[in-house]
Scaffold this motif. Sequence first.
Motif, PDB file in Angstrom:
ATOM      1  N   ALA A 156       0.904  -1.255   0.164  1.00  0.00           N
ATOM      2  CA  ALA A 156      -0.167   0.003   0.183  1.00  0.00           C
ATOM      3  C   ALA A 156       0.820   1.220  -0.149  1.00  0.00           C
ATOM      4  N   VAL A 157       0.233   2.316  -0.567  1.00  0.00           N
ATOM      5  CA  VAL A 157       1.065   3.781  -0.262  1.00  0.00           C
ATOM      6  C   VAL A 157      -0.331   4.599  -0.242  1.00  0.00           C
ATOM      7  N   GLN A 158       0.122   5.660   0.302  1.00  0.00           N
ATOM      8  CA  GLN A 158      -1.180   6.734   0.457  1.00  0.00           C
ATOM      9  C   GLN A 158      -0.621   8.193   0.018  1.00  0.00           C
ATOM     10  N   LEU A 159      -1.461   8.819  -0.291  1.00  0.00           N
ATOM     11  CA  LEU A 159      -1.142  10.441  -0.992  1.00  0.00           C
ATOM     12  C   LEU A 159      -2.087  11.428  -0.291  1.00  0.00           C
ATOM     13  N   SER A 160      -1.533  12.203   0.619  1.00  0.00           N
ATOM     14  CA  SER A 160      -2.152  12.920   1.499  1.00  0.00           C
ATOM     15  C   SER A 160      -2.179  14.409   0.740  1.00  0.00           C
ATOM     16  N   LEU A 161      -3.252  14.812   0.516  1.00  0.00           N
ATOM     17  CA  LEU A 161      -3.601  15.955  -0.377  1.00  0.00           C
ATOM     18  C   LEU A 161      -3.389  17.427   0.663  1.00  0.00           C
ATOM     19  N   CYS A 162      -2.733  18.432   0.227  1.00  0.00           N
ATOM     20  CA  CYS A 162      -2.536  19.636   1.066  1.00  0.00           C
ATOM     21  C   CYS A 162      -3.980  20.457   1.070  1.00  0.00           C
ATOM     22  N   SER A 163      -4.293  20.633   2.341  1.00  0.00           N
ATOM     23  CA  SER A 163      -5.502  21.218   2.443  1.00  0.00           C
ATOM     24  C   SER A 163      -5.447  22.783   2.479  1.00  0.00           C
ATOM     25  N   LYS A 164      -3.928  23.504   2.423  1.00  0.00           N
ATOM     26  CA  LYS A 164      -3.945  24.881   2.354  1.00  0.00           C
ATOM     27  C   LYS A 164      -4.241  25.568   0.862  1.00  0.00           C
ATOM     28  N   PRO A 165      -4.578  26.471   0.779  1.00  0.00           N
ATOM     29  CA  PRO A 165      -5.048  27.102  -0.527  1.00  0.00           C
ATOM     30  C   PRO A 165      -3.876  27.217  -1.397  1.00  0.00           C
ATOM     31  N   ASN A 166      -2.639  27.590  -0.728  1.00  0.00           N
ATOM     32  CA  ASN A 166      -1.250  27.767  -1.620  1.00  0.00           C
ATOM     33  C   ASN A 166      -0.739  26.689  -2.051  1.00  0.00           C
TER      34      ASN A 166
END
Length: 168
Positions: A71-81
């Motif tokens: 498995a591998v995960q991709l965490s998406l950035c929640s900051k607008p920039n």
Amino acid sequence: MEIKEVRSSSCLVDQLHLLLVDSINSGASVGFLTPVDEQEVQSYWLSVEAEIKSSARKLFIAYDGDCVIGAVQLSLCSKPNGSHRGEVEKLMVHTNARGKGVSKRLMSKMEAVAVDTGLSLLVLDTRLGDLASSLYRSIGYTEAGQIPQFARSSTGELEGTVFFFKIL
């Protein structure tokens, strides 16, 4: 072997639990210490499920038949920039499936989805000196720097980490 993005980890929680415990027990630097705290691992997968549902995280699974082998995960950035970047987390391959290209296939699938999602930058870190560093270099990641004494190893010793990035 088949690689899939999963939209829910709830039906796979037992297999994912075993994969994470196998990784911890084999000395992988995945954020947990030995001896394994089963409740901590269970709570972790519940938090992953919540982040998948909220679209803050993506989870990619490698299967051998019906069996989860990686498995591998991709965490998406929640900051607008930071909406253009994601963080690669917890690349794990079961000890019985290592050396068969599972990691590269997981990373390839995750990167393709990252591009489709509109990401243009991936970042990650790994323990200094781990074999994972050579994997990341071989698939186009660039070392950005190192920090000594960054995290505890599974044995409790402080170890350095190395940061990598890849422009997609």
